[in-house]
Write an enzyme that holds these catalytic residues in place. Structure first.
Site, PDB file in Angstrom:
ATOM      1  N   PHE A  58     -13.715  54.619  81.035  1.00  0.00           N
ATOM      2  CA  PHE A  58     -13.291  54.573  82.438  1.00  0.00           C
ATOM      3  C   PHE A  58     -11.769  54.480  82.606  1.00  0.00           C
ATOM      4  O   PHE A  58     -11.284  54.291  83.724  1.00  0.00           O
ATOM      5  CB  PHE A  58     -13.971  53.401  83.170  1.00  0.00           C
ATOM      6  CG  PHE A  58     -13.711  52.051  82.560  1.00  0.00           C
ATOM      7  CD1 PHE A  58     -12.548  51.337  82.845  1.00  0.00           C
ATOM      8  CD2 PHE A  58     -14.645  51.473  81.717  1.00  0.00           C
ATOM      9  CE1 PHE A  58     -12.321  50.091  82.290  1.00  0.00           C
ATOM     10  CE2 PHE A  58     -14.426  50.219  81.152  1.00  0.00           C
ATOM     11  CZ  PHE A  58     -13.242  49.538  81.443  1.00  0.00           C
ATOM     12  N   ARG A  86     -10.278  32.807  87.389  1.00  0.00           N
ATOM     13  CA  ARG A  86     -11.403  33.681  87.020  1.00  0.00           C
ATOM     14  C   ARG A  86     -12.683  33.214  87.731  1.00  0.00           C
ATOM     15  O   ARG A  86     -13.508  34.026  88.154  1.00  0.00           O
ATOM     16  CB  ARG A  86     -11.617  33.690  85.505  1.00  0.00           C
ATOM     17  CG  ARG A  86     -10.447  34.235  84.702  1.00  0.00           C
ATOM     18  CD  ARG A  86     -10.334  35.727  84.643  1.00  0.00           C
ATOM     19  NE  ARG A  86     -11.389  36.349  83.883  1.00  0.00           N
ATOM     20  CZ  ARG A  86     -11.410  37.663  83.604  1.00  0.00           C
ATOM     21  NH1 ARG A  86     -10.426  38.455  84.046  1.00  0.00           N
ATOM     22  NH2 ARG A  86     -12.388  38.192  82.919  1.00  0.00           N
ATOM     23  N   THR A  92     -16.612  40.720  87.048  1.00  0.00           N
ATOM     24  CA  THR A  92     -15.999  42.040  87.201  1.00  0.00           C
ATOM     25  C   THR A  92     -16.809  42.924  88.147  1.00  0.00           C
ATOM     26  O   THR A  92     -16.255  43.596  89.013  1.00  0.00           O
ATOM     27  CB  THR A  92     -15.908  42.739  85.815  1.00  0.00           C
ATOM     28  OG1 THR A  92     -15.265  41.847  84.901  1.00  0.00           O
ATOM     29  CG2 THR A  92     -15.147  44.043  85.891  1.00  0.00           C
ATOM     30  N   ARG A 103     -14.528  38.540  94.735  1.00  0.00           N
ATOM     31  CA  ARG A 103     -15.169  39.841  94.527  1.00  0.00           C
ATOM     32  C   ARG A 103     -16.504  39.939  95.256  1.00  0.00           C
ATOM     33  O   ARG A 103     -16.857  41.011  95.771  1.00  0.00           O
ATOM     34  CB  ARG A 103     -15.317  40.104  93.022  1.00  0.00           C
ATOM     35  CG  ARG A 103     -13.982  40.490  92.372  1.00  0.00           C
ATOM     36  CD  ARG A 103     -14.037  40.447  90.885  1.00  0.00           C
ATOM     37  NE  ARG A 103     -12.885  41.104  90.249  1.00  0.00           N
ATOM     38  CZ  ARG A 103     -12.574  40.965  88.972  1.00  0.00           C
ATOM     39  NH1 ARG A 103     -13.315  40.213  88.177  1.00  0.00           N
ATOM     40  NH2 ARG A 103     -11.522  41.583  88.470  1.00  0.00           N
ATOM     41  N   ASN A 113     -12.754  46.588  92.606  1.00  0.00           N
ATOM     42  CA  ASN A 113     -13.275  45.213  92.669  1.00  0.00           C
ATOM     43  C   ASN A 113     -12.267  44.210  93.217  1.00  0.00           C
ATOM     44  O   ASN A 113     -12.307  43.025  92.878  1.00  0.00           O
ATOM     45  CB  ASN A 113     -13.854  44.791  91.305  1.00  0.00           C
ATOM     46  CG  ASN A 113     -12.805  44.777  90.208  1.00  0.00           C
ATOM     47  OD1 ASN A 113     -11.647  45.080  90.449  1.00  0.00           O
ATOM     48  ND2 ASN A 113     -13.227  44.401  89.009  1.00  0.00           N
ATOM     49  N   GLU A 127       1.699  39.506  81.604  1.00  0.00           N
ATOM     50  CA  GLU A 127       1.522  40.269  82.845  1.00  0.00           C
ATOM     51  C   GLU A 127       2.525  39.813  83.910  1.00  0.00           C
ATOM     52  O   GLU A 127       3.069  40.638  84.661  1.00  0.00           O
ATOM     53  CB  GLU A 127       0.079  40.111  83.339  1.00  0.00           C
ATOM     54  CG  GLU A 127      -0.917  40.805  82.398  1.00  0.00           C
ATOM     55  CD  GLU A 127      -2.376  40.472  82.704  1.00  0.00           C
ATOM     56  OE1 GLU A 127      -2.646  39.688  83.643  1.00  0.00           O
ATOM     57  OE2 GLU A 127      -3.247  41.018  81.993  1.00  0.00           O
TER      58      GLU A 127
END
Ligand code: GDP
Length: 138
Positions: A58, A86, A92, A103, A113, A127
């Site tokens: 993907f 999280r 996810t 989500r 998402n 990040e």
């Protein structure tokens, strides 16, 4: 125990007008914002950010999606930030996300998402510095 995590409100959620509601949910959960900005990712920057997924089936869809519109990038502060965030955003796949998670509330599919959350302290640091210089973090 970590105290920062990195997030992106993804193009679907920004385009659908959920930015304010999502930021509100993040603040209500006890996170503070160390840095935040609108970003439009290029194919190159999205590919570099998701480099770990380069071999996944993907990958191209993910890069196309993440470059399809404006995102909101942010660095968040809280005790146990990575794990707590999280939990706040949920699985996810939004179909598997716990009721009340970001989500579950705002995402439509496993790709679109709504939100990103770092999955480790090392990735949070990487990040955050991928998107923000020291001068942009308060
Ligand atoms: P996360 O840590 O929960 O964001 O999940 P991953 O690190 O496994 O995947 C990164 C991102 O790739 C996800 O947030 C989705 O946007 C996307 N993604 C994951 N799995 C799939 C999939 O099976 N198909 C597509 N199109 N996108 C996916």
């Amino acid at each position: 125990m970590s105290n920062i995590t990195f997030t992106m409100i993804k193009p679907d959620a920004v385009a659908n007008g959920y930015t304010g509601k999502i930021i509100d949910q993040i603040l209500e959960a006890g996170f503070t914002i160390q840095a935040m900005k609108y970003v439009r990712l290029s194919e190159e920057t999205a590919g570099a950010f998701y480099d770990i997924h380069r071999e996944r089936s993907f990958f191209k869809e993910l890069v196309d999606f993440m470059t399809s519109g404006t995102i909101v990038a942010a660095v968040l502060v809280k005790d146990n930030a990575v794990a707590d965030f999280r939990t706040l955003i949920g699985a996810t796949d939004p179909a598997k996300a716990e009721p009340g998670t970001v989500r579950n509330r705002f995402a439509k599919s496993i790709e679109a998402n709504a939100i990103h959350g770092s999955d480790s302290d090392a990735n949070a640091a990487h990040e955050a510095s991928f998107f923000f210089s020291a001068f942009e973090r308060f």
